[in-house]
Scaffold this active site. Structure first.
Site, mmCIF file in Angstrom:
data_model
loop_
_atom_site.group_PDB
_atom_site.id
_atom_site.type_symbol
_atom_site.label_atom_id
_atom_site.label_comp_id
_atom_site.label_asym_id
_atom_site.label_seq_id
_atom_site.Cartn_x
_atom_site.Cartn_y
_atom_site.Cartn_z
ATOM 1 N N SER A 73 41.057 38.549 46.935
ATOM 2 C CA SER A 73 42.205 37.899 46.211
ATOM 3 C C SER A 73 43.508 38.287 46.785
ATOM 4 C CB SER A 73 42.290 37.847 44.735
ATOM 5 O OG SER A 73 42.662 39.054 44.314
ATOM 6 N N LYS A 74 44.422 37.496 46.549
ATOM 7 C CA LYS A 74 45.922 37.686 47.071
ATOM 8 C C LYS A 74 46.559 38.748 46.232
ATOM 9 C CE LYS A 74 46.430 32.586 46.991
ATOM 10 N NZ LYS A 74 45.875 32.491 48.256
#
Length: 502
Positions: free
Chosen positions: A255-256
């Site tokens: 994920s970011k």
RNA sequence: GGCCCCUUCGUCUAGUGGCCUAGGACACCGGCUUUUCAUGCCGGCAACACGGGUUCGAGUCCCGUAGGGGUCACCA
């Protein structure tokens, strides 16, 4: 799989760049479409949540898909017979089907506020029971709906789940059954009149004649809902295949967040989106090949396949069931191999793209020189490595920073033998005729001979003088790249180090 | 927590009851090549989560346990 016309779709939400997991989903869909003649790969933009919409992200996603070589047959920019392909432009269609469900008694309006719903959920949590939306005894009449609307309470529409178990016949997982009491009446139209994902997705898949839905396993629990809507609306159920999920090496979802965390620690952020890999100096061929092997394999020991070879071998039945971790080391290895496999033209084109995307000063060099640089660095893993290795040759003298360790080891060691050689070299190099690798080799050989030293004793000091570090391409080529004037200036600059305190 | 899915080397995986003394790739370790860094070549280490069944025989089938994951929104 029968030879019926295969129609698959990739349906991203415009919330940012194309995520690596989404890219794998898109790739598998694309492969399935290409596997069968006449197969169509549809791209649909699921932009029914205005709050999450990110400016320009559709363009970015399209660009990322194209960079990977996954052109769509129908969708944004190319059109098609089943458009529009933006859900935000299909609102009337969804409303019509929602109304049809309401009219048939398969869906109903409710007017709970978010606060009321949250209170009910909280109560369930406290009682340690599972919350299921309590279906009202009686559904609101058209008049009541209209009255509420005029009071500014539009309400939401919920689908009335049939009280029966629903079995998903998944192409990968087999039969997955959810009992009736696990399924609740869910929202299909939001308070703002827009459809939820479930509604829009089912309607579009039907209207766009989608035959196979390949999507991430995180959607598995949605599928019974979708099947229920399909049955109520008289749609046929497409074949479903839920793909295993891709994780980080740490076992968490990619994920970011990982990027933010790394940046805080001052580390190079890990690549998460397709664009990150492009900026990071990867070849789309390598990335594409690598992600195709996450959850799928050829069945024999072959791994490095061209897109065409992958198309010819791809089969949904060969997709695995367990989640995969994204091993960056292996990707790096794939990228190195692919860099040696693609044509020189392709490699050059990709390198130029890398330089452009990174705004590197080297993007102004001509093709011949860039091609030469690539050849000198053969064996590199990413374009970033190439620039790290030869960037100094194209930088200004003052940009060369001397690596303290290299200076100590190569120049100061043995009572400054490196400096002595450098001084010798400066004199010999002035006299070299043509400044090209062959002549330079002769010159260095001559110096070695005269000084009775091995080539390393000459090459290393030179390398440090030219690049500031102990790493560079072959020394003759490096000299040629830096040029006579540059070489002499840099030797002089390195010689000045001798009198500086260490 | 309920429901659902998954479980072979550190990682991606091959394996569909005897071909498995479990194969390949990456990583790792060692050696060779080499003016540096790489590359290249050769070799090595390393796994069937556990417990019960079924069977002449189980990594492969069944059950259980454990572990991991997904999901429980007016997000998609």
């Amino acid at each position: 799989m029968s030879s019926e016309m295969v129609r698959v779709r990739f349906a991203p939400s415009p919330t940012g760049y194309l995520h690596i997991g989404g890219a794998r989903t898109a790739l598998f869909n694309w492969l399935l479409a290409r596997r069968f003649s006449g197969g169509k790969f549809v791209l649909r933009i699921e932009d029914t949540d205005r709050n999450r919409h990110v400016e320009d992200s559709v363009d970015k996603i399209l660009e990322d898909l194209r960079w990977l070589g996954l052109q769509w047959d129908e969708g944004p920019e190319v059109g098609g017979d089943y458009g529009p392909y933006y859900q935000s432009e299909r609102l009337e269609t969804y409303r019509k089907y929602v109304q049809a469900l309401v009219d048939k008694g398969d869906a109903y309006y409710t007017f709970d506020t978010p606060e009321e719903l949250e209170r009910m959920r909280e109560e369930a949590r406290r009682a340690k029971t599972n919350f299921r939306y309590p279906r009202p005894e009686r559904f609101a009449t058209a008049e009541e709906v209209e009255a509420a609307r005029s009071e500014g309470r539009p309400g939401v529409v919920r689908f009335k789940m049939p009280g029966e178990a629903i079995t998903v016949n998944d192409e990968i997982l087999g039969e997955v059954t959810l009992e009736a009491d696990e399924l609740e009446d869910f929202v299909i139209q939001k308070g703002d009149g827009w459809p939820t994902y479930h509604m829009a997705c089912v309607v579009d898949d039907a209207l766009m004649k989608i035959t196979h839905v390949l999507r991430g396993q995180e959607h598995l629990m949605n599928t019974p809902k979708h099947i229920a809507i399909q049955r109520a609306l008289g749609f046929t159920t497409p074949k479903y295949a839920h793909l295993p999920i891709i994780f980080n090496m740490s076992g968490s979802k990619m994920s970011k967040r990982d990027k933010e965390k790394a940046e805080k620690r001052g580390e190079l952020p890990p690549e998460i989106d397709v664009f990150d890999f492009r900026v990071g100096g990867y070849l789309p061929e390598a990335l594409r090949n690598f992600i195709s092997l996450l959850g799928w394999s050829t069945g024999d020991n072959e791994e490095q396949l061209t897109l065409e070879e992958t198309v010819n071998r791809f089969a949904v039945s060969d997709i695995g069931r367990s989640n995969a971790k994204f091993d960056r080391d292996k990707l790096l290895s794939f990228n190195r191999d692919w860099s040696g496999r693609v044509s020189e033209e392709r490699l050059l084109e990709s390198f130029k793209d890398y330089l452009a995307v990174n705004g590197s000063g080297m993007r102004r060099l001509d093709d011949a020189l860039l091609g030469r640089v690539l050849r000198l660095c053969e064996g590199f893993r990413t374009f970033r490595d190439v620039v790290n290795k030869v960037g100094f040759a194209f930088a200004g003298d003052e940009e060369i920073v001397f690596d303290a360790k290299a200076v100590k080891k190569v120049l100061f060691k043995n009572e400054g033998a490196g400096f002595a050689i450098l001084a010798q070299l400066a004199e010999s190099l002035v006299a070299v005729g043509d400044w090209e690798a062959g002549r330079l080799e002769e010159c260095l050989a001559c110096v070695c001979d005269r000084e009775k030293v091995k080539l390393g004793a000459v090459a290393q000091p030179l390398r440090v003088a030219l690049s500031g570090t102990a790493v560079s391409p072959a020394i003759y080529d490096t000299l040629e790249l830096v040029g006579r004037e540059g070489t002499l200036r840099r030797i002089k600059r390195a010689l000045a180090l001798k009198d500086q305190p260490q």
